[in-house]
Scaffold this active site. Structure first.
Site, PDB file in Angstrom:
ATOM      1  N   GLY A  83       0.792  -1.199  -0.104  1.00  0.00           N
ATOM      2  CA  GLY A  83      -0.071   0.050   0.073  1.00  0.00           C
ATOM      3  C   GLY A  83       0.776   1.226   0.138  1.00  0.00           C
ATOM      4  N   GLN A  84       2.127   1.266  -0.207  1.00  0.00           N
ATOM      5  CA  GLN A  84       3.029   2.304  -0.202  1.00  0.00           C
ATOM      6  C   GLN A  84       2.675   3.147  -1.169  1.00  0.00           C
ATOM      7  OE1 GLN A  84       5.274   2.081   3.300  1.00  0.00           O
ATOM      8  NE2 GLN A  84       5.737   3.520   1.625  1.00  0.00           N
ATOM      9  N   LYS A  85       2.772   4.515  -1.254  1.00  0.00           N
ATOM     10  CA  LYS A  85       2.084   5.598  -2.248  1.00  0.00           C
ATOM     11  C   LYS A  85       2.807   4.949  -3.526  1.00  0.00           C
ATOM     12  CE  LYS A  85       0.851  10.166  -1.000  1.00  0.00           C
ATOM     13  NZ  LYS A  85       1.258  10.407   0.215  1.00  0.00           N
ATOM     14  N   LEU A 134       3.208   2.287  -5.128  1.00  0.00           N
ATOM     15  CA  LEU A 134       2.871   1.089  -5.291  1.00  0.00           C
ATOM     16  C   LEU A 134       1.087   1.343  -5.797  1.00  0.00           C
ATOM     17  CD1 LEU A 134       4.303  -1.609  -3.144  1.00  0.00           C
ATOM     18  CD2 LEU A 134       4.979  -0.970  -5.305  1.00  0.00           C
TER      19      LEU A 134
END
Ligand SMILES: Nc1nc2c(ncn2[C@@H]2O[C@H](COP(=O)(O)OP(=O)(O)OP(=O)(O)O)[C@@H](O)[C@H]2O)c(=O)[nH]1
Ligand SMILES: [Mg+2]
Lengths: 184, 325
Positions: A69-71, A73
């Site tokens: 869920g990192q930005k 990605l």
């Protein structure tokens, strides 16, 4: 035999479901998945890419996709929308700073045409933390009651203690099977 | 001889039975395959028929064959038809091959787009005709939506105002210890030229907008977030470290999983080298294996190529490492 009956029979035989787990980074997606699978949860790294696990539960084969869920990605999330029966949106109930961000990402997802048929389960995770918002508060901040396009449910849970995880998954399975295995 | 004379027919019989079973199995397979193919063909036929109908409705609209007063209902009918088609398609995806899935999706998408374009073109007319009631309805709905966003934004503000930690300080030395931070969600924000020491074990640590500071902490139970920081030294022990939008920082790390950086450059890492009275107990209380420290393996989310190492982080040379007391 009509098509719908055929479809119903086909899916019933396989009893397979595809579940897509998304949410902001640090929400606890991978921890939920590993907890389900009975794996160690203390050494989980932030997910670079995705994990996929096939779980057997109540005679169903659940193909669960856990995408980072990192930005950087989030623009890749769309690659996993295809054929999703259930969307599991995981929220860090103690991360008050990013709830609006969380709300925006969720409502954006719900507009995705390819997720149109999916049932939505929201996990208000980390309920074991003293500072966590209740699932009712999360429901209000995320404005879930405005969702008319998808069947949805919110469940307060903890990936660390394991509480209410099953309850959520069982609701999801029931809703999906009512929809795709009983089309008539 | 007698024995084999008796055995032969039995073997023959068995072989015969096997052949029969195999034939049956093949027949079933074939039937299954046929029936699958029949289902797929049935779907494709229905889908083509329905989308053709929708297309013809759309083109009637487009070339002005629909009377003005009937346009709104025509549009809503087409909208419904497209939705039905979409549902039918979604319910059928598991029998279709990827190619058919894509093709059908594209077709639905094109239908939706054409309808949207037509709606935009025909909407002004529609508004004219139905000024009074409809327009009002739309307005009240909009007002309500704005209201809701406002209230959740207000709620968010209140929540963040209750942050526990240290903020808006310049040039100060601050120590927090023991129970006051234990398992808490601690926030350090808007700090310049400060030294902060957390003697204990916070639950989560959020560090944001920090310039030219030194920040030390005992073992953080879960994640440490670092955002918008520059020219800092961090001495951190934690389960996960997530660094965003920062530059020129040195990290002295004990991390039980892997640290990650995103939109961040000029990071250097070294092993954790702080100690205070009670540090060992704090480590023990978390049940961490002290030997498991992945301080030197950082994942850069902006550097997905695996064959070359990321240029955004490096190991701090041993002779440049500082010590703290
Ligand atoms: N207290 C508590 N901590 C949790 C819970 N679930 C996850 N965590 C912690 O939250 C942090 C993030 O968990 P992850 O599972 O890596 O989060 P993720 O959603 O997979 O994050 P990305 O892979 O970056 O998208 C870890 O430190 C977990 O130990 C929970 O229910 N309670
Ligand atoms: Mg993960």
């Amino acid at each position: 035999m009509g098509l719908l009956t055929v479809l119903k029979k086909l899916k019933q035989k396989e009893k397979e479901m595809r579940l897509l787990m998304l949410g902001l980074d640090n929400a606890g997606k991978t921890t939920i998945l590993k907890r389900f699978n009975g794996e160690d949860i203390d050494t989980i790294s932030p997910t670079l890419g995705f994990n996929i696990k096939t779980l057997e539960h109540r005679g169903f084969k659940l193909n669960v996709w856990d995408v980072g869920g990192q930005k950087s990605l989030r623009s890749y999330w769309r690659n996993y929308f295809e054929c999703t029966d259930g969307l599991i949106w995981v929220v860090d109930s103690a991360d008050k700073r990013r709830l609006l961000d969380c709300k925006k990402e969720l409502h954006q997802l719900l507009e995705e045409e390819r997720l149109a048929g999916a049932t939505l389960l929201v996990f208000a995770n980390k309920q074991d933390l003293p500072g966590a918002l209740s699932f009712e508060e999360i429901r209000d901040v995320l404005d879930l009651t405005s969702i008319k396009t998808h069947h949805w449910q919110i469940v307060g849970c903890s990936a660390v203690t394991g509480s209410h995880l099953l309850e959520g998954i069982d609701w999801l399975i029931d809703d999906i099977s009512a929809r795709i295995f009983a089309l008539d | 001889m007698e024995a084999s004379a008796e055995l032969l027919p039995e073997r023959l019989q068995r072989r015969g039975r096997e052949l029969q079973l195999e034939r049956q199995r093949k027949k079933q397979d074939r039937e299954q395959e046929d029936s699958n193919r029949k289902d797929v063909n049935y779907f494709l036929d229905q889908f083509a028929k329905n989308s053709l109908e929708i297309e013809s409705d759309l083109s009637k609209l487009a070339c002005g064959m629909v009377e003005n007063s009937l346009i709104p209902s025509a549009i809503s009918k087409i909208n419904k038809d497209i939705q039905t088609l979409q549902k039918y398609f979604s319910a059928s995806t598991m029998i279709l091959c990827l190619h058919d899935v894509r093709k059908s999706q594209e077709r639905i998408h094109i239908l939706q787009q054409s309808l949207q374009e037509l709606e935009v073109k025909l909407l002004p007319k529609k508004k004219f005709g139905f000024k009074s009631r409809k327009a009002q309805n739309i307005e009240t709905v909009e007002v309500k939506v704005v209201d809701e966003t406002d209230s959740s934004e207000a709620l968010q503000k209140i929540l963040v105002e209750n942050d526990f930690g240290i903020k808006d300080k310049t040039n100060e030395n601050i120590v927090m210890r023991g129970n006051s931070i234990s398992d808490k969600d601690v926030a350090l924000s808007n700090l310049t030229d400060c030294t902060i020491q957390l003697l204990g074990s916070p639950g989560t640590l959020h560090i944001s907008n920090v310039k030219n500071c030194t920040i030390m902490t005992g073992p953080v139970v879960r994640s440490v977030f670092v955002e918008n920081c520059r020219d800092c030294k961090f001495i951190l022990a934690c389960q996960q470290l997530r660094v965003h939008l920062s530059n020129d920082c040195d990290f002295y790390l004990h991390v039980t999983s892997r640290a990650i950086i995103e939109d961040t450059v000029s990071v250097r890492v070294a092993p954790y080298n702080w100690s205070y009275e009670g540090l060992d107990q704090d480590f023990l209380a978390l049940g961490w294996d002290c030997k498991k420290n992945h301080w030197d393996s950082v994942d850069d989310f902006n550097w997905l190529a695996s064959d070359k190492p990321s240029p955004n982080w490096s190991i701090l040379p041993a002779d440049e490492r500082m010590s703290w007391s």
